[in-house]
Write a protein that holds these residues in place. Structure first.
Motif, short mmCIF file in Angstrom:
data_model
loop_
_atom_site.label_atom_id
_atom_site.label_comp_id
_atom_site.label_asym_id
_atom_site.label_seq_id
_atom_site.Cartn_x
_atom_site.Cartn_y
_atom_site.Cartn_z
N VAL A 1 14.86 40.71 -12.28
CA VAL A 1 14.79 41.65 -11.16
C VAL A 1 14.22 40.96 -9.92
N ALA A 2 13.16 40.16 -10.11
CA ALA A 2 12.53 39.45 -8.98
C ALA A 2 13.51 38.49 -8.32
N LEU A 3 14.31 37.79 -9.12
CA LEU A 3 15.29 36.86 -8.57
C LEU A 3 16.44 37.58 -7.89
N ARG A 4 16.88 38.67 -8.53
CA ARG A 4 18.02 39.41 -7.99
C ARG A 4 17.66 40.15 -6.70
N TYR A 5 16.42 40.65 -6.61
CA TYR A 5 16.01 41.44 -5.44
C TYR A 5 14.86 40.77 -4.69
N ALA A 6 14.96 39.48 -4.53
CA ALA A 6 13.90 38.71 -3.85
C ALA A 6 13.73 39.14 -2.39
N ASP A 7 14.73 39.81 -1.83
CA ASP A 7 14.64 40.25 -0.44
C ASP A 7 14.05 41.65 -0.30
N ARG A 8 13.73 42.29 -1.42
CA ARG A 8 13.14 43.64 -1.40
C ARG A 8 11.64 43.51 -1.69
N MET A 9 10.83 43.73 -0.68
CA MET A 9 9.41 43.39 -0.78
C MET A 9 8.68 44.07 -1.94
N TYR A 10 8.81 45.40 -2.03
CA TYR A 10 8.07 46.11 -3.08
C TYR A 10 8.58 45.74 -4.46
N THR A 11 9.87 45.60 -4.59
CA THR A 11 10.47 45.21 -5.87
C THR A 11 9.97 43.84 -6.30
N LEU A 12 10.01 42.89 -5.39
CA LEU A 12 9.60 41.52 -5.69
C LEU A 12 8.11 41.44 -6.07
N VAL A 13 7.25 42.03 -5.23
CA VAL A 13 5.82 41.95 -5.49
C VAL A 13 5.46 42.65 -6.80
N THR A 14 6.04 43.81 -7.05
CA THR A 14 5.75 44.54 -8.28
C THR A 14 6.17 43.73 -9.51
N ALA A 15 7.35 43.14 -9.46
CA ALA A 15 7.84 42.35 -10.59
C ALA A 15 6.96 41.13 -10.84
N VAL A 16 6.58 40.44 -9.78
CA VAL A 16 5.76 39.23 -9.92
C VAL A 16 4.37 39.57 -10.45
#
Length: 233
Positions: free
Chosen positions: A123-138
């Motif tokens: 998910v983090a790789l696929r949506y690296a441009d979506r801030m909340y998605t990326l930070v939450t996944a990481v």
């Protein structure tokens, strides 16, 4: 009356658990100090996260449903959220841990951790441009790595089961916050910062966020519990 909406959501979320804490079979009231210490420590991080995302316009609050008292750009109710919601979650874990022998569930720790990390990484790789998605996944990946491989906690499966049960309460509570049954949401999201996948009105990221927060509060709660009062775990 509308301005009490967020406050009432918090009140009804916590009141039954709070009253039940004094039941002689539970005596969760003896755990108030460990819980408060744990929730405050974790809240420091997640409130900072909340303040930052709010300042960036990732989400914002509809003040029509709040008391109008703000601290660092967040409604007072949002600050209380980080105490009241974890209280109900930890209370639920405490009750199940007190009455059930479930140590055998730790056999599933590896599966849960590896599957969760893989899904979050994708998910983090696929949506690296979506801030909340990326930070939450990481943050979730880091949390699971630390707990499983560094701290080697044995209760990840138990916590995951409890959080799954808690979803029965999470859906209506977060559902109202995100607009279910209201003219407009209490919490509004910038579509550019999310995957766009929702469970009813709730962004899927909120569930992952809640899971990570729950794990950290539980970890510190267990650390602060007096050894002689610790339930089975």
């Amino acid at each position: 009356m509308m301005q009490y909406t967020y406050s009432l959501i918090l009140f009804f979320t916590v009141i039954i658990c709070f009253v039940a804490s004094f039941d002689r079979r539970l005596r969760f009231d003896r755990e108030f100090v460990p819980f408060f210490k744990a929730s405050v420590i974790v809240a420091l991080f997640f409130i900072a996260w909340d303040v930052w995302f709010t300042s960036r316009g990732v989400w914002w609050f509809n003040t029509k449903y709040t008391l109008g008292i703000e601290l660092a750009g967040l409604p007072l109710e949002e600050w209380l959220f980080f105490i009241f919601i974890p209280f109900s979650c930890i209370f639920t874990y405490f009750c199940l841990d007190k009455f059930f022998r479930w140590q055998h569930l730790s056999a599933f720790n590896n599966i849960i951790v590896f599957v969760s990390i893989i899904v979050c990484a994708v998910v983090a790789l696929r949506y690296a441009d979506r801030m909340y998605t990326l930070v939450t996944a990481v943050v979730t990946i880091v949390t699971l790595l630390v707990f499983h491989f560094v701290m080697r906690v044995q209760w990840i499966s138990q916590a995951s089961l409890v959080f799954t049960i808690l979803m029965l309460g999470f859906l209506p509570v977060n559902g109202i916050l995100t607009g279910t049954g209201l003219e407009s949401p209490i919490v509004n999201y910038n579509p550019a910062d999310f995957m766009g996948i929702r469970v009813f009105t709730i962004p899927i990221e909120d569930a992952v966020y809640g899971y990570t927060q729950f794990l950290w509060v539980l970890y510190f709660f267990k650390k602060f519990q007096p050894r002689e009062h610790e339930p089975n775990s």
